[in-house]
Design a protein around this motif. Sequence first.
Motif, PDB file in Angstrom:
ATOM      1  N   ILE A 191      51.512   7.114  27.100  1.00  0.00           N
ATOM      2  CA  ILE A 191      51.118   8.541  26.115  1.00  0.00           C
ATOM      3  C   ILE A 191      52.007   9.580  26.767  1.00  0.00           C
ATOM      4  CG2 ILE A 191      49.484  10.304  25.754  1.00  0.00           C
ATOM      5  CD1 ILE A 191      47.611   8.016  25.092  1.00  0.00           C
ATOM      6  N   ALA A 192      51.983  10.105  28.055  1.00  0.00           N
ATOM      7  CA  ALA A 192      52.585  10.914  28.825  1.00  0.00           C
ATOM      8  C   ALA A 192      54.177  10.795  28.423  1.00  0.00           C
ATOM      9  CB  ALA A 192      52.499  10.870  30.113  1.00  0.00           C
ATOM     10  N   ALA A 193      54.660   9.493  28.279  1.00  0.00           N
ATOM     11  CA  ALA A 193      56.221   9.497  28.023  1.00  0.00           C
ATOM     12  C   ALA A 193      56.538   9.869  26.756  1.00  0.00           C
ATOM     13  CB  ALA A 193      56.428   8.009  28.487  1.00  0.00           C
ATOM     14  N   ARG A 194      55.671   9.963  25.956  1.00  0.00           N
ATOM     15  CA  ARG A 194      55.823  10.546  24.317  1.00  0.00           C
ATOM     16  C   ARG A 194      56.476  11.855  24.277  1.00  0.00           C
ATOM     17  NH1 ARG A 194      55.134   6.235  21.058  1.00  0.00           N
ATOM     18  NH2 ARG A 194      55.658   7.811  19.237  1.00  0.00           N
ATOM     19  N   GLU A 195      57.663  12.104  23.731  1.00  0.00           N
ATOM     20  CA  GLU A 195      58.034  13.170  23.544  1.00  0.00           C
ATOM     21  C   GLU A 195      57.105  14.072  22.596  1.00  0.00           C
ATOM     22  OE1 GLU A 195      62.170  13.353  22.357  1.00  0.00           O
ATOM     23  OE2 GLU A 195      62.797  12.248  24.090  1.00  0.00           O
ATOM     24  N   GLY A 196      56.518  13.500  21.687  1.00  0.00           N
ATOM     25  CA  GLY A 196      55.718  14.234  20.770  1.00  0.00           C
ATOM     26  C   GLY A 196      54.350  14.704  21.258  1.00  0.00           C
ATOM     27  N   TYR A 197      53.969  14.157  22.418  1.00  0.00           N
ATOM     28  CA  TYR A 197      52.761  14.460  23.056  1.00  0.00           C
ATOM     29  C   TYR A 197      53.119  15.488  24.186  1.00  0.00           C
ATOM     30  CZ  TYR A 197      48.790  14.472  26.730  1.00  0.00           C
ATOM     31  OH  TYR A 197      48.242  14.595  27.413  1.00  0.00           O
ATOM     32  N   GLN A 198      54.386  15.405  24.649  1.00  0.00           N
ATOM     33  CA  GLN A 198      54.841  16.307  25.741  1.00  0.00           C
ATOM     34  C   GLN A 198      54.985  17.749  24.771  1.00  0.00           C
ATOM     35  OE1 GLN A 198      58.192  15.033  27.271  1.00  0.00           O
ATOM     36  NE2 GLN A 198      57.377  13.125  27.945  1.00  0.00           N
ATOM     37  N   ARG A 199      55.693  17.759  23.636  1.00  0.00           N
ATOM     38  CA  ARG A 199      55.799  18.979  23.027  1.00  0.00           C
ATOM     39  C   ARG A 199      54.446  19.529  22.414  1.00  0.00           C
ATOM     40  NH1 ARG A 199      59.671  15.669  20.175  1.00  0.00           N
ATOM     41  NH2 ARG A 199      58.237  15.481  18.255  1.00  0.00           N
ATOM     42  N   ALA A 200      53.585  18.788  21.946  1.00  0.00           N
ATOM     43  CA  ALA A 200      52.274  19.138  21.401  1.00  0.00           C
ATOM     44  C   ALA A 200      51.577  19.942  22.816  1.00  0.00           C
ATOM     45  CB  ALA A 200      51.480  17.890  20.854  1.00  0.00           C
ATOM     46  N   MET A 201      51.538  19.240  23.741  1.00  0.00           N
ATOM     47  CA  MET A 201      50.599  19.875  24.804  1.00  0.00           C
ATOM     48  C   MET A 201      51.425  21.020  25.316  1.00  0.00           C
ATOM     49  SD  MET A 201      48.202  17.841  24.348  1.00  0.00           S
ATOM     50  CE  MET A 201      47.096  18.771  25.806  1.00  0.00           C
ATOM     51  N   ALA A 202      52.559  21.237  25.435  1.00  0.00           N
ATOM     52  CA  ALA A 202      53.272  22.359  25.710  1.00  0.00           C
ATOM     53  C   ALA A 202      53.029  23.532  24.711  1.00  0.00           C
ATOM     54  CB  ALA A 202      54.592  22.264  25.895  1.00  0.00           C
ATOM     55  N   LYS A 203      52.891  23.222  23.649  1.00  0.00           N
ATOM     56  CA  LYS A 203      52.831  24.372  22.483  1.00  0.00           C
ATOM     57  C   LYS A 203      51.357  24.674  22.414  1.00  0.00           C
ATOM     58  CE  LYS A 203      56.526  22.857  19.223  1.00  0.00           C
ATOM     59  NZ  LYS A 203      56.913  22.467  17.987  1.00  0.00           N
ATOM     60  N   GLY A 204      50.527  23.516  22.455  1.00  0.00           N
ATOM     61  CA  GLY A 204      48.888  23.773  22.337  1.00  0.00           C
ATOM     62  C   GLY A 204      48.092  24.244  23.477  1.00  0.00           C
ATOM     63  N   ASP A 205      48.718  23.985  24.576  1.00  0.00           N
ATOM     64  CA  ASP A 205      47.954  24.492  25.699  1.00  0.00           C
ATOM     65  C   ASP A 205      48.847  24.417  27.056  1.00  0.00           C
ATOM     66  OD1 ASP A 205      44.863  24.090  25.480  1.00  0.00           O
ATOM     67  OD2 ASP A 205      45.617  22.669  24.126  1.00  0.00           O
ATOM     68  N   PRO A 206      49.861  25.719  26.648  1.00  0.00           N
ATOM     69  CA  PRO A 206      50.810  25.704  27.859  1.00  0.00           C
ATOM     70  C   PRO A 206      50.381  26.158  29.337  1.00  0.00           C
ATOM     71  CG  PRO A 206      50.647  27.424  26.411  1.00  0.00           C
ATOM     72  CD  PRO A 206      49.881  26.561  25.614  1.00  0.00           C
ATOM     73  N   GLY A 207      50.629  25.238  30.029  1.00  0.00           N
ATOM     74  CA  GLY A 207      50.289  25.473  31.548  1.00  0.00           C
ATOM     75  C   GLY A 207      48.935  24.902  31.887  1.00  0.00           C
ATOM     76  N   MET A 208      48.567  24.068  31.069  1.00  0.00           N
ATOM     77  CA  MET A 208      47.182  23.379  31.418  1.00  0.00           C
ATOM     78  C   MET A 208      47.542  22.281  32.163  1.00  0.00           C
ATOM     79  SD  MET A 208      44.124  21.912  28.974  1.00  0.00           S
ATOM     80  CE  MET A 208      45.131  20.389  28.297  1.00  0.00           C
ATOM     81  N   PRO A 209      47.177  21.618  33.168  1.00  0.00           N
ATOM     82  CA  PRO A 209      47.456  20.587  33.958  1.00  0.00           C
ATOM     83  C   PRO A 209      46.965  19.550  33.045  1.00  0.00           C
ATOM     84  CG  PRO A 209      46.579  22.033  35.545  1.00  0.00           C
ATOM     85  CD  PRO A 209      46.453  22.644  34.171  1.00  0.00           C
ATOM     86  N   LEU A 210      47.849  18.541  32.941  1.00  0.00           N
ATOM     87  CA  LEU A 210      47.331  17.220  32.046  1.00  0.00           C
ATOM     88  C   LEU A 210      46.536  16.221  32.670  1.00  0.00           C
ATOM     89  CD1 LEU A 210      50.568  17.085  29.861  1.00  0.00           C
ATOM     90  CD2 LEU A 210      48.404  18.406  29.450  1.00  0.00           C
ATOM     91  N   LEU A 211      45.361  15.897  32.285  1.00  0.00           N
ATOM     92  CA  LEU A 211      44.749  14.769  33.211  1.00  0.00           C
ATOM     93  C   LEU A 211      44.993  13.416  32.635  1.00  0.00           C
ATOM     94  CD1 LEU A 211      41.092  16.390  32.968  1.00  0.00           C
ATOM     95  CD2 LEU A 211      42.970  16.626  34.784  1.00  0.00           C
ATOM     96  N   LEU A 212      46.170  12.927  33.232  1.00  0.00           N
ATOM     97  CA  LEU A 212      46.762  11.575  32.895  1.00  0.00           C
ATOM     98  C   LEU A 212      46.572  10.523  33.841  1.00  0.00           C
ATOM     99  CD1 LEU A 212      49.662  13.175  31.164  1.00  0.00           C
ATOM    100  CD2 LEU A 212      48.167  11.588  29.861  1.00  0.00           C
ATOM    101  N   THR A 213      45.927  10.608  34.997  1.00  0.00           N
ATOM    102  CA  THR A 213      45.492   9.826  36.207  1.00  0.00           C
ATOM    103  C   THR A 213      44.359   9.604  36.323  1.00  0.00           C
ATOM    104  OG1 THR A 213      45.991  11.375  37.913  1.00  0.00           O
ATOM    105  CG2 THR A 213      47.943  10.226  37.068  1.00  0.00           C
TER     106      THR A 213
END
Length: 213
Positions: A191-213
């Motif tokens: 999931i983390a490798a998907r560009e769509g996910y990366q763009r979405a999280m950068a737009k929706g919650d910029p600066g929020m550390p992503l809990l991916l581990t």
Amino acid sequence: MLTVHHLGKSQSERIVWLCEELGLDYDLKHHVRDARTMLSPPELRALHPIGSAPVITEGAMVLAESGACMEYIIARHGGGRLSLPPGHPGYPDFLYWLHEANGSLQPAMGRRMLIGRLQVPSENPVRQAAEERLDRALRFLDARVAAVPWLAGEEFTAADVMMGFPLTTMRYFAPLDLSPYPGILAYLQRIAAREGYQRAMAKGDPGMPLLLT
């Protein structure tokens, strides 16, 4: 114009992610939680009687609930993408996992969170049952994503978009150790490798550390 009303650190991240995966032209409206209650602000509650995110609007249409918003966007704007047709062999899996996140996993996480906040003793049978139910849901999911790359099989679909939130951002509210579930951890890296996910999280919650581990 499709408008997505997004509340920070909430299930509405799913709808932002969906729109990014589909490459849609949409308007993103950010809403900030009440500083005292951490609930939705009045302007979001004014949009829909249920008073929670996500809410989408398009013309006079107003719709809440992440699953409903997702099905609406796929049907109206998806052009057959991110879903599977009934004749597809993976269709039953797509349907199951599309609904499993909100139907089973998230409620199990929520029950465990509430029981923990109430400081119910670990030997209490209600707490033990809640822990067992959550572990059962996670082990089932772990086995699925260890066997196939995406929940519906080989294809990434909206079912994966629905599942992302409880495995990631919801853990800010309901901490969960995923180390016993290596299949899920590997799935999160996909999931983390998907560009769509990366763009979405950068737009929706910029600066929020992503809990991916």
